[in-house]
Design a protein around this motif. Structure first.
Motif, PDB file in Angstrom:
ATOM      1  N   TRP A 113       0.826  -1.205   0.000  1.00 49.17           N
ATOM      2  CA  TRP A 113       0.000   0.000   0.000  1.00 49.17           C
ATOM      3  C   TRP A 113       0.859   1.254   0.000  1.00 49.17           C
ATOM      4  O   TRP A 113       0.512   2.256  -0.601  1.00 49.17           O
ATOM      5  N   GLY A 114       1.961   1.199   0.721  1.00 47.34           N
ATOM      6  CA  GLY A 114       2.797   2.388   0.856  1.00 47.34           C
ATOM      7  C   GLY A 114       3.249   2.927  -0.487  1.00 47.34           C
ATOM      8  O   GLY A 114       3.189   4.137  -0.726  1.00 47.34           O
ATOM      9  N   PHE A 115       3.694   2.045  -1.385  1.00 48.77           N
ATOM     10  CA  PHE A 115       4.175   2.475  -2.699  1.00 48.77           C
ATOM     11  C   PHE A 115       3.102   3.230  -3.450  1.00 48.77           C
ATOM     12  O   PHE A 115       3.347   4.321  -3.986  1.00 48.77           O
ATOM     13  N   TRP A 116       1.878   2.683  -3.480  1.00 50.39           N
ATOM     14  CA  TRP A 116       0.805   3.314  -4.241  1.00 50.39           C
ATOM     15  C   TRP A 116       0.293   4.565  -3.555  1.00 50.39           C
ATOM     16  O   TRP A 116      -0.131   5.523  -4.223  1.00 50.39           O
ATOM     17  N   LEU A 117       0.316   4.585  -2.242  1.00 50.48           N
ATOM     18  CA  LEU A 117      -0.103   5.792  -1.528  1.00 50.48           C
ATOM     19  C   LEU A 117       0.857   6.942  -1.801  1.00 50.48           C
ATOM     20  O   LEU A 117       0.429   8.081  -2.039  1.00 50.48           O
ATOM     21  N   TYR A 118       2.147   6.664  -1.763  1.00 51.27           N
ATOM     22  CA  TYR A 118       3.126   7.704  -2.076  1.00 51.27           C
ATOM     23  C   TYR A 118       2.982   8.165  -3.522  1.00 51.27           C
ATOM     24  O   TYR A 118       3.150   9.350  -3.829  1.00 51.27           O
ATOM     25  N   ALA A 152       8.600  10.278  -8.387  1.00 51.21           N
ATOM     26  CA  ALA A 152       9.615  10.613  -7.386  1.00 51.21           C
ATOM     27  C   ALA A 152       9.153  10.254  -5.978  1.00 51.21           C
ATOM     28  O   ALA A 152       9.939   9.711  -5.178  1.00 51.21           O
ATOM     29  N   TRP A 153       7.900  10.548  -5.647  1.00 55.36           N
ATOM     30  CA  TRP A 153       7.391  10.219  -4.320  1.00 55.36           C
ATOM     31  C   TRP A 153       7.359   8.706  -4.112  1.00 55.36           C
ATOM     32  O   TRP A 153       7.689   8.205  -3.024  1.00 55.36           O
ATOM     33  N   ALA A 154       6.938   7.974  -5.156  1.00 56.28           N
ATOM     34  CA  ALA A 154       6.868   6.520  -5.025  1.00 56.28           C
ATOM     35  C   ALA A 154       8.265   5.925  -4.838  1.00 56.28           C
ATOM     36  O   ALA A 154       8.480   5.087  -3.952  1.00 56.28           O
ATOM     37  N   VAL A 155       9.214   6.347  -5.665  1.00 52.43           N
ATOM     38  CA  VAL A 155      10.585   5.837  -5.548  1.00 52.43           C
ATOM     39  C   VAL A 155      11.213   6.281  -4.233  1.00 52.43           C
ATOM     40  O   VAL A 155      11.897   5.497  -3.557  1.00 52.43           O
ATOM     41  N   GLY A 156      10.982   7.548  -3.851  1.00 51.57           N
ATOM     42  CA  GLY A 156      11.524   8.043  -2.596  1.00 51.57           C
ATOM     43  C   GLY A 156      10.988   7.288  -1.401  1.00 51.57           C
ATOM     44  O   GLY A 156      11.742   6.912  -0.487  1.00 51.57           O
ATOM     45  N   GLY A 157       9.664   7.049  -1.398  1.00 54.93           N
ATOM     46  CA  GLY A 157       9.078   6.281  -0.304  1.00 54.93           C
ATOM     47  C   GLY A 157       9.598   4.863  -0.261  1.00 54.93           C
ATOM     48  O   GLY A 157       9.864   4.308   0.813  1.00 54.93           O
ATOM     49  N   LEU A 158       9.770   4.251  -1.455  1.00 55.27           N
ATOM     50  CA  LEU A 158      10.287   2.882  -1.523  1.00 55.27           C
ATOM     51  C   LEU A 158      11.711   2.808  -1.002  1.00 55.27           C
ATOM     52  O   LEU A 158      12.046   1.948  -0.176  1.00 55.27           O
ATOM     53  N   LEU A 159      12.584   3.704  -1.477  1.00 51.78           N
ATOM     54  CA  LEU A 159      13.981   3.684  -1.040  1.00 51.78           C
ATOM     55  C   LEU A 159      14.114   4.055   0.433  1.00 51.78           C
ATOM     56  O   LEU A 159      14.959   3.504   1.148  1.00 51.78           O
ATOM     57  N   GLY A 160      13.277   4.995   0.892  1.00 47.86           N
ATOM     58  CA  GLY A 160      13.295   5.333   2.310  1.00 47.86           C
ATOM     59  C   GLY A 160      12.896   4.149   3.173  1.00 47.86           C
ATOM     60  O   GLY A 160      13.496   3.884   4.216  1.00 47.86           O
ATOM     61  N   ILE A 194      15.831  10.048   3.402  1.00 52.05           N
ATOM     62  CA  ILE A 194      16.094   9.391   2.116  1.00 52.05           C
ATOM     63  C   ILE A 194      15.025   9.787   1.100  1.00 52.05           C
ATOM     64  O   ILE A 194      15.328  10.103  -0.059  1.00 52.05           O
ATOM     65  N   ALA A 195      13.770   9.773   1.514  1.00 54.43           N
ATOM     66  CA  ALA A 195      12.669  10.047   0.586  1.00 54.43           C
ATOM     67  C   ALA A 195      12.748  11.459   0.020  1.00 54.43           C
ATOM     68  O   ALA A 195      12.619  11.664  -1.197  1.00 54.43           O
ATOM     69  N   THR A 196      12.950  12.451   0.880  1.00 54.92           N
ATOM     70  CA  THR A 196      13.001  13.829   0.394  1.00 54.92           C
ATOM     71  C   THR A 196      14.237  14.075  -0.468  1.00 54.92           C
ATOM     72  O   THR A 196      14.200  14.881  -1.407  1.00 54.92           O
ATOM     73  N   SER A 197      15.325  13.372  -0.175  1.00 54.13           N
ATOM     74  CA  SER A 197      16.521  13.507  -1.003  1.00 54.13           C
ATOM     75  C   SER A 197      16.271  12.965  -2.403  1.00 54.13           C
ATOM     76  O   SER A 197      16.666  13.578  -3.408  1.00 54.13           O
ATOM     77  N   VAL A 198      15.598  11.823  -2.480  1.00 55.12           N
ATOM     78  CA  VAL A 198      15.275  11.234  -3.789  1.00 55.12           C
ATOM     79  C   VAL A 198      14.321  12.135  -4.560  1.00 55.12           C
ATOM     80  O   VAL A 198      14.497  12.375  -5.762  1.00 55.12           O
ATOM     81  N   VAL A 199      13.305  12.647  -3.870  1.00 54.54           N
ATOM     82  CA  VAL A 199      12.346  13.543  -4.526  1.00 54.54           C
ATOM     83  C   VAL A 199      13.049  14.798  -5.043  1.00 54.54           C
ATOM     84  O   VAL A 199      12.802  15.249  -6.166  1.00 54.54           O
TER      85      VAL A 199
END
Length: 219
Positions: A113-118, A152-160, A194-199
């Protein structure tokens, strides 16, 4: 002929622009993470940074835009960022509630769920921010900006999440965080950083593209 709201203010250095954009976005995340790490997420400071992200991102990113673009209405970036952030937080909060209820009632698998929510939160944020481009040149760029933020949010949330997993093990939406715990606070803070850096890194590339297109048409 009426001039466009945004015109190139100076000969751009695209790398410096990207660095400033990255620092503006990741810097907010670093301060937010530090607040959670020091005081925990249940303090007024933690809640303030969580709810006011649109304001601070709008100001910091808007200052970067204003430095390179003579945008008389750059403050609209702040307004659109605030609106976008509130929409994104609404998506995330509602998703968390549904995930918690679903996991508690019928053991629904909420690991993905987290990936799709982000992704949805990022799309909402980018779509609202894209209002800055409306009525200006490259109005169609707003669609690309919304898609970029969703990615970006999805990848950032995933990597975070992966970074936190590597340090402290799995944690799903059904897990009740003890924000007064040092380990859990560090878990959340690391994910945010991590997430905000990726975004910042990903959206910065697309922002540079917009700057380049703008400079080409202005030359």
């Amino acid at each position: 002929m009426e001039q466009d709201h945004s015109a190139i203010l100076r000969q751009p250095s695209y790398f410096i622009f990207w660095v400033l954009w990255f620092l503006a976005t990741a810097g907010y995340g670093a301060v937010w993470a530090a607040v959670i790490y020091i005081w925990g997420n249940e303090t007024p400071f933690g809640a303030y940074f969580a709810l006011s992200g649109g304001l601070w991102l709008g100001i910091l990113q808007g200052l970067v835009l204003r430095r390179y673009l003579s945008a008389r209405y750059w403050w609209t970036w702040i307004i659109s960022s605030i609106a976008g952030w509130l929409c994104a937080m609404l998506f995330l909060i509602m998703g968390l509630l549904f995930a918690s209820v679903g996991a508690g009632l019928n053991n629904t698998d909420t690991r993905y769920w987290g990936f799709w929510l982000y992704c949805l939160g990022g799309a909402a944020f980018g779509l609202m921010q894209a209002g800055f481009f409306l009525g200006r040149k490259f109005e169609g760029f707003s669609t690309m900006w919304a898609i970029t933020n969703a990615f970006a949010w999805a990848v950032g949330g995933l990597l975070g999440g992966l970074a936190s997993f590597a340090v402290y093990g799995p944690m799903s939406f059904g897990y009740e965080w003890d924000t007064n715990s040092f380990h859990d606070a560090l878990h959340i803070a690391l994910g945010i950083l991590i997430a905000t850096s990726v975004v910042g890194a990903i959206t910065g590339i697309v922002a540079v593209l917009h700057l380049w297109l703008h400079s080409e048409t202005s030359s």
